[in-house]
Scaffold this motif. Structure first.
Motif, short mmCIF file in Angstrom:
data_model
loop_
_atom_site.label_atom_id
_atom_site.label_comp_id
_atom_site.label_asym_id
_atom_site.label_seq_id
_atom_site.Cartn_x
_atom_site.Cartn_y
_atom_site.Cartn_z
N LEU A 75 40.24 28.35 40.20
CA LEU A 75 40.68 29.32 41.19
C LEU A 75 39.72 29.36 42.38
O LEU A 75 40.16 29.43 43.54
N GLU A 76 38.44 29.31 42.13
CA GLU A 76 37.46 29.33 43.22
C GLU A 76 37.63 28.12 44.13
O GLU A 76 37.57 28.23 45.36
N ARG A 77 37.83 26.95 43.54
CA ARG A 77 37.98 25.75 44.35
C ARG A 77 39.28 25.78 45.15
O ARG A 77 39.32 25.35 46.29
N MET A 78 40.34 26.27 44.52
CA MET A 78 41.62 26.36 45.22
C MET A 78 41.54 27.27 46.44
O MET A 78 42.16 27.00 47.47
N THR A 79 40.79 28.35 46.32
CA THR A 79 40.71 29.34 47.39
C THR A 79 39.48 29.13 48.28
O THR A 79 39.16 29.98 49.11
N TYR A 81 36.45 29.32 47.46
CA TYR A 81 35.47 30.33 47.07
C TYR A 81 35.63 31.64 47.85
O TYR A 81 34.68 32.38 48.04
N SER A 82 36.87 31.92 48.28
CA SER A 82 37.15 33.18 48.97
C SER A 82 38.52 33.67 48.56
O SER A 82 39.51 33.50 49.27
N VAL A 83 38.58 34.27 47.37
CA VAL A 83 39.85 34.74 46.84
C VAL A 83 40.47 35.78 47.77
O VAL A 83 41.69 35.79 47.99
N TYR A 84 39.64 36.66 48.36
CA TYR A 84 40.18 37.72 49.21
C TYR A 84 40.83 37.16 50.46
O TYR A 84 41.78 37.74 50.99
N ALA A 85 40.36 36.01 50.96
CA ALA A 85 40.95 35.41 52.14
C ALA A 85 42.36 34.87 51.86
O ALA A 85 43.14 34.65 52.78
N MET A 86 42.67 34.68 50.57
CA MET A 86 43.97 34.14 50.19
C MET A 86 44.88 35.24 49.63
O MET A 86 45.80 34.96 48.87
N GLU A 87 44.64 36.47 50.04
CA GLU A 87 45.36 37.61 49.45
C GLU A 87 46.87 37.48 49.63
O GLU A 87 47.65 37.77 48.72
N GLU A 88 47.32 37.04 50.81
CA GLU A 88 48.75 36.93 51.05
C GLU A 88 49.37 35.87 50.15
O GLU A 88 50.45 36.07 49.58
N GLU A 89 48.70 34.72 50.01
CA GLU A 89 49.21 33.67 49.13
C GLU A 89 49.26 34.14 47.68
O GLU A 89 50.22 33.88 46.96
N LEU A 90 48.23 34.86 47.25
CA LEU A 90 48.21 35.37 45.89
C LEU A 90 49.35 36.35 45.65
O LEU A 90 49.95 36.40 44.57
N ARG A 91 49.66 37.13 46.66
CA ARG A 91 50.78 38.08 46.53
C ARG A 91 52.09 37.34 46.30
O ARG A 91 52.97 37.80 45.57
N ARG A 92 52.25 36.18 46.92
CA ARG A 92 53.48 35.41 46.79
C ARG A 92 53.50 34.57 45.51
O ARG A 92 54.54 34.01 45.15
N GLY A 93 52.34 34.47 44.85
CA GLY A 93 52.33 33.78 43.57
C GLY A 93 52.06 32.29 43.64
O GLY A 93 52.25 31.58 42.65
N TYR A 94 51.60 31.80 44.77
CA TYR A 94 51.28 30.37 44.87
C TYR A 94 50.30 30.16 46.02
O TYR A 94 50.16 30.98 46.92
N ILE A 95 49.62 29.02 45.97
CA ILE A 95 48.73 28.58 47.03
C ILE A 95 49.10 27.14 47.35
O ILE A 95 49.27 26.32 46.44
N THR A 96 49.24 26.82 48.64
CA THR A 96 49.49 25.44 49.05
C THR A 96 48.17 24.84 49.54
O THR A 96 47.51 25.43 50.39
N VAL A 97 47.82 23.69 49.00
CA VAL A 97 46.54 23.06 49.34
C VAL A 97 46.79 21.80 50.17
O VAL A 97 47.94 21.36 50.35
N THR A 98 45.72 21.22 50.68
CA THR A 98 45.81 20.01 51.50
C THR A 98 46.65 18.95 50.79
O THR A 98 46.49 18.70 49.61
N GLY A 99 47.55 18.35 51.56
CA GLY A 99 48.46 17.35 51.00
C GLY A 99 49.82 17.91 50.66
O GLY A 99 50.71 17.18 50.21
#
Length: 348
Positions: A75-79, A81-99
């Motif tokens: 989770l730290e690597r996905m975000t 190391y800033s989980v709070y910066a990804m708050e909107e993505e976490l609310r939607r239930g997914y994170i899109t990463v490079t690629g």
């Protein structure tokens, strides 16, 4: 393609996944990670569990089980190391990463006034692998062209998850943007202005606004933007001839599609539905089909032999429950894999 995904994994997990057989790596679709439970791999041959020695197992006995510490590191690597910066993505239930790879999340939801505000205690991850298949639209796109008007007909592509919808529309955008010169008796088509609304950053996989997938030289991308708002922004500012959007279904999406249709802009969109009949059971999709906003409907289905499609020509508005509307001019060609179907199509 896979290197960035593998770099996200904690070291022990990464070493095991890198031991996957080459055929599994080449067709890898999902890495499903659940805290304290067997790590699952989904690829062309189905699903398997990952053994502690890197082998693929049909049963979960002897499978590798990620620890809570490893899930926290992931989770730290996905975000970054800033989980709070990804708050909107976490609310939607997914994170899109490079690629363009999308990582689905499961855990305990945080509610605010009855609505989900975020997810904590995350213990489940689904890493969905995005793949660029140049030429994937070659089997379908020529059937959707209105050569008398020099445009592509508005098309709704229907399928359940993991049938190749996003891969298909990515290549449709690319092909329409490049155009195809006349060759071997084929009339070809001129390149067109394409606008992509990429809410989940999966179609174009933009990094700082620049696509990392080839979506064509005449394509503009509105990245990480809600679909309805993005369509209207592109219509106002970029004068597209074609709009491409993934996974429609809300009322706002339908209103934007009608606005584009009334303005003479073609729309290529996908939606989750098993087939045409299922789509007619979804209120917003049903209304779009009934009012003629889409001229073509494509059903996709993956089989052991590849990808099959059924094309339904709906040039006139259809009505819910109308057998005539459902059966008007259909075809369902023999199964053919997307890569092989695209092999002879030189769109660039």
């Amino acid at each position: 393609m896979l290197s960035y995904v593998f770099q996200l994994l904690p070291l022990d997990m990464k070493k095991l996944v890198e031991k996957l057989p080459q055929d599994a790596k080449a067709t890898l679709e999902e890495i499903r990670i659940r805290e304290g439970r067997p790590l699952e791999i989904v690829y062309a041959d189905g699903y398997r569990f990952l053994g502690t020695d890197g082998s693929l197992l049909r049963q979960s006995d002897g499978a590798y089980k990620p620890s809570g510490e490893q899930c926290r590191k992931l989770l730290e690597r996905m975000t970054n190391y800033s989980v709070y910066a990804m708050e909107e993505e976490l609310r939607r239930g997914y994170i899109t990463v490079t690629g363009g790879h999308r990582i689905g999340l499961a855990g305990r939801t945080i509610l605010d006034g009855g609505s989900v505000r975020g997810i904590r205690d995350i213990g489940g991850f689904n890493i969905r692998i995005a793949r660029e298949v140049i030429g994937a639209a070659g089997f379908l796109l020529p059937k959707l062209l209105d050569r008398s008007r020099g445009k592509v007909r508005s098309t709704l592509i229907l399928a359940p998850p993991q049938q190749g919808k996003t891969t298909l529309i990515r290549d449709m955008a690319r092909s329409l943007s490049y155009g195809m010169p006349p060759a071997n008796g084929h009339p070809g088509w001129a390149g067109m202005k394409v606008g992509i609304v990429d809410e989940r950053s999966e179609i174009a996989a933009c990094v700082r606004g620049v696509p990392t997938f080839d979506v064509g030289p005449r394509t503009d991308v509105m990245d990480a933007c809600p679909k309805a708002e993005g369509m209207m922004m592109l219509l106002r500012s970029m004068s597209p001839e074609i709009l491409v959007v993934d996974e429609i279904g809300r009322r706002e999406d339908a209103e934007a599609i009608r606005e584009a249709s009334h303005g003479g802009v073609s729309v290529i969109a996908t939606a989750h539905a098993y087939d045409f009949r299922d789509a007619m059971g979804r209120p917003e999709l049903s209304r779009l089909l009934e009012d003629g906003s889409f001229h073509e409907v494509v059903e996709l289905k993956r089989t052991s032999g590849g990808v099959m499609h059924r094309l339904i020509h709906a040039r006139k508005p259809v009505k819910a429950g109308s057998e005539e509307g459902e059966l008007r001019e259909t075809d369902w060609p023999p199964a053919a894999s997307v890569p092989s179907a695209a092999a002879g199509v030189g769109l660039r």
